[in-house]
Design an enzyme around this catalytic site. Structure first.
Site: not given
Ligand code: NAD
Length: 492
Positions: A183, A236-238, A240-241, A259, A294, A393
Site C-alpha cells: 500500500k 512512516g511516522s512513529t 502510525t508505526g 522504519e 527521515c 520531527e
Molecule cells: P504516515 O505514518 O502518515 O504514513 C505512512 C503510510 O502509512 C501511508 O501509506 C499511510 O497511508 C499509512 N497509514 C497511516 N495510518 C495507518 C494505519 N493506522 N494503519 C496502516 N497504515 C497506515 O507517514 P508519512 O507522512 O507518509 O511519512 C513521513 C514519515 O515517515 C516521517 O515520520 C518519516 O521520518 C518517516 N520515514 C521514515 C523512514 C525510515 O527509514 N526510518 C524513511 C522515510 C520516511
C-alpha cells in the site's frame, strides 16, 4: 533529464491485483501535485473486502504459482530482469515519480529510478545465497536450519521517496520467495503501479506483487489486520508505526519491521576539515527533498568557537537554493508535500520563536515561487533541548543550531529522548569520532559525511522510537524469511 511537461504524463489509476488493474473501491481519493496543488488524478479506496481479495490473490499465488519453490537461481534471474526493466524505464518512471511527489525530475532520473533498480538487483543476488545452516550436534544427530519464505508480506510505504521506499520493502520480500501486497501513500500512489507492471513483464507470476490503494485508516488498517498477512513491513511516522504494531499484536502477533521518524543531530567540532564542505553537507542534509527525509540532519550542534562562521556559510548555501516545481529545470528546493504540512512546519517555527528562539533566516513560505507549498530554508538559534523545534520531527527545511564547549556537552545535546535514527560527526580527530560512534544512540552514525551511499550492504534502521529492524543489508533479506529447525536421529 531535467524537465518535463506535466500535462503529457500518462497516469494509470487503480489497484494492481493478480497482474491486472482493478478500479473499484469504497469511494475515491483525490491526488494533488505538490508542485502546484492541482488535483490531477484520483485513486479508488480499497475497503476490507478489496484488501481481502488482494491478499487472497497473493496467498493463492504464493501457494500455486511456483514462485516460492522456484530454484532460487531462477528467481534471481527474473528479479535481475525486473531490475533491468526498471533501469531502462527511466523516461517513463522519472516524470511519473516527479509529477506527484516532491522529487525534482533531475533527481528522480539520476537517483531514485537507478537506485530502485539497483536495490532490486542487490536482493536478486541474495536469492541463492542464504538457505540455512548445518549445526553442531552430537554424532548421532544431524541438526539444520532451513530458510523458508514467510508467505504474504504486507508492505506500507510513505510519500517522501515513493519508489525507493517501496523497493526497500518489496525487493527483499520477493527475493526470499514471498508474495507482497503493497500500500503506497495515498498522496503518491502511482509510480509503484508501474513498478508492479514491470515485475510482471519480467516474469514475476501475477499475484506475487500486488498494490492496493487507499488511506491508512481504511486500507492500511485492513491490510495489517488481515489474517493471511505473515509479516508487516512499514515505513512512516512513529505514531502510525505504534498503531500498526498494536494491530499486528491483536491479530496474530505478526512480526513487524518499522522504519520510523527521526530528529538526527549533526555534530561539528572546530577541527572539522574544510569548513566550506562541512557547511554544504549540513545544508544539503536539511534541504534535500526540502527536509522531507527521515534521516534529515535537523539538529546542528557546533563547537562555540566556529558557530558564527559555520552558520554564515550555511546561510549562504541556503540563499543559493531555487524553489520551483519538480518539472522545472534548475529546481533545487522542491515543494512541501501538501499545504497542511507546510502550515504545520510554519506553526512549529512560529511557536519556537515565540518561546524565545531567534530566527537567523527563513521562517516563512517562499513567496510567489508557484502555487505549491514551498518553505524557505530556516535556521533557528537560541533554542534549548526543550524547544519544540528541537524536539519535534518537523519534516521540512528547518535547522536548529545549538553550541557546545566540550565533548560531554555535545554528546548530551545529541541525545534525543525519543528518536535515534541517524547522526553525523564532523572532526579531524579519529579517537573523538570513535568515541561518538560508541556514545551516540542511533541506528546509523556517519563520520565526516552525511547520508547513505549506494552500498546496499549497509543496513538502515532506528534505535528507540525510530524503529524496529532494518531495511537494506543482509538483515532485511533475513527478516523476510523464517528459519525452521530440523533435527534428524541418524540411528533409526
Ligand atoms: P504516515 O505514518 O502518515 O504514513 C505512512 C503510510 O502509512 C501511508 O501509506 C499511510 O497511508 C499509512 N497509514 C497511516 N495510518 C495507518 C494505519 N493506522 N494503519 C496502516 N497504515 C497506515 O507517514 P508519512 O507522512 O507518509 O511519512 C513521513 C514519515 O515517515 C516521517 O515520520 C518519516 O521520518 C518517516 N520515514 C521514515 C523512514 C525510515 O527509514 N526510518 C524513511 C522515510 C520516511
Amino acid at each position: 533529464m531535467d524537465s518535463f511537461d506535466p500535462a503529457q504524463v500518462v497516469v494509470r489509476q487503480g489497484h494492481f491485483i493478480g497482474g491486472e488493474y482493478v478500479d473499484e473501491g469504497a469511494g475515491r481519493i483525490d491526488v494533488a501535485r505538490p508542485s502546484d496543488g492541482v488535483i490531477y488524478a484520483s485513486v479508488p479506496r480499497a475497503d476490507a473486502a478489496l484488501v481481502d481479495r488482494a491478499v487472497d490473490n497473493a496467498w493463492q499465488a504464493f501457494r500455486t504459482s511456483g514462485w516460492a519453490h522456484m530454484a532460487p537461481r531462477e528467481r534471481a534471474r527474473i528479479l535481475r530482469r525486473f531490475a533491468d526493466l526498471v533501469a531502462a524505464d527511466v523516461a517513463t518512471l522519472a516524470p511519473l515519480e516527479a509529477l506527484g511527489s516532491t522529487r525534482p525530475v533531475r533527481d528522480a532520473a539520476a537517483w531514485d529510478v537507478p537506485f530502485t533498480a539497483e536495490g532490486i538487483r542487490f536482493y536478486a543476488e541474495f536469492a541463492d545465497k542464504i538457505g540455512g545452516d548445518v549445526l553442531a550436534t552430537d554424532h548421532d544427530h544431524l541438526g539444520m536450519t532451513i530458510a523458508e519464505p514467510i508467505g504474504v508480506i504486507g508492505a506500507i510505504a510513505p510519500w517522501n521517496f515513493p519508489l525507493v521506499m517501496a523497493s526497500w520493502k518489496i525487493a527483499p520480500a520477493l527475493a526470499a520467495g514471498n508474495a507482497v501486497v503493497l500500500k503506497p501513500s495515498e498522496m503518491t500512489p502511482f509510480s509503484v503501479l508501474r513498478l508492479a507492471e514491470l515485475a510482471i513483464a519480467a516474469g514475476v507470476p501475477p499475484g506475487i506483487f500486488n498494490v492496493v490503494q487507499g488511506d491508512g485508516r481504511t486500507t492500511g488498517d485492513a491490510l495489517v489486520r488481515h489474517p493471511r498477512i505473515g509479516k508487516v513491513t512499514f515505513t512512516g511516522s512513529t505514531s502510525t508505526g505504534a498503531a500498526i504494531m498494536a494491530a499486528c499484536a491483536e491479530t496474530g502477533t505478526k512480526p513487524v519491521t518499522l522504519e520510523l521518524g527521526g530528529k538526527s543531530p549533526q555534530i561539528v567540532f572546530a577541527d572539522a576539515p574544510r569548513l566550506a564542505d562541512v557547511a554544504a553537507r549540513i545544508a544539503g542534509a536539511i534541504t534535500g527533498n526540502a527536509g522531507q527525509v527521515c534521516v534529515a540532519g535537523s539538529r546542528l550542534l557546533v563547537e562555540r568557537s566556529i558557530a558564527d562562521e559555520l552558520a554564515g556559510r550555511i546561510q549562504q548555501v541556503f540563499a543559493g537554493l531555487r524553489a520551483g516545481p519538480t518539472w522545472a529545470p534548475g529546481t533545487t528546493l522542491p515543494p512541501i508535500i501538501s499545504d497542511p504540512q507546510a502550515a504545520r512546519i510554519d506553526a512549529i517555527v512560529q511557536r519556537t520563536v515565540a518561546s524565545g528562539a531567534r530566527l537567523c533566516c527563513g521562517g516563512s513560505r517562499v513567496d510567489g515561487a508557484t502555487p505549491g507549498a514551498f518553505y524557505a530554508p530556516t535556521m533557528l538559534t537560541g533554542v534549548t533541548p526543550e524547544s519544540e523545534a528541537v524536539r519535534a520531527e518537523i519534516f521540512g527545511p528547518v535547522l536548529t543550531l545549538q553550541t557546545f564547549d566540550t565533548e560531554d556537552e555535545a554528546l548530551e545535546l545529541a541525545r534525543h529522548p525519543d528518536y535515534g535514527l541517524a547522526a553525523g560527526v564532523h572532526t579531524a580527530d579519529l579517537g573523538r569520532a570513535l568515541r561518538f560512534v560508541r556514545g551516540i544512540e542511533a541506528g546509523t552514525v556517519w563520520v565526516n559525511r552525511y547520508g547513505r551511499t549506494s552500498d546496499f550492504m549497509i543496513p538502515t534502521g532506528g534505535y528507540k522510537r525510530s524503529g524496529i529492524g532494518k531495511d537494506l543489508g543482509r538483515q532485511a533479506y533475513e527478516a523476510n524469511l523464517r528459519f525452521k529447525s530440523v533435527l534428524i536421529d541418524m540411528r533409526v
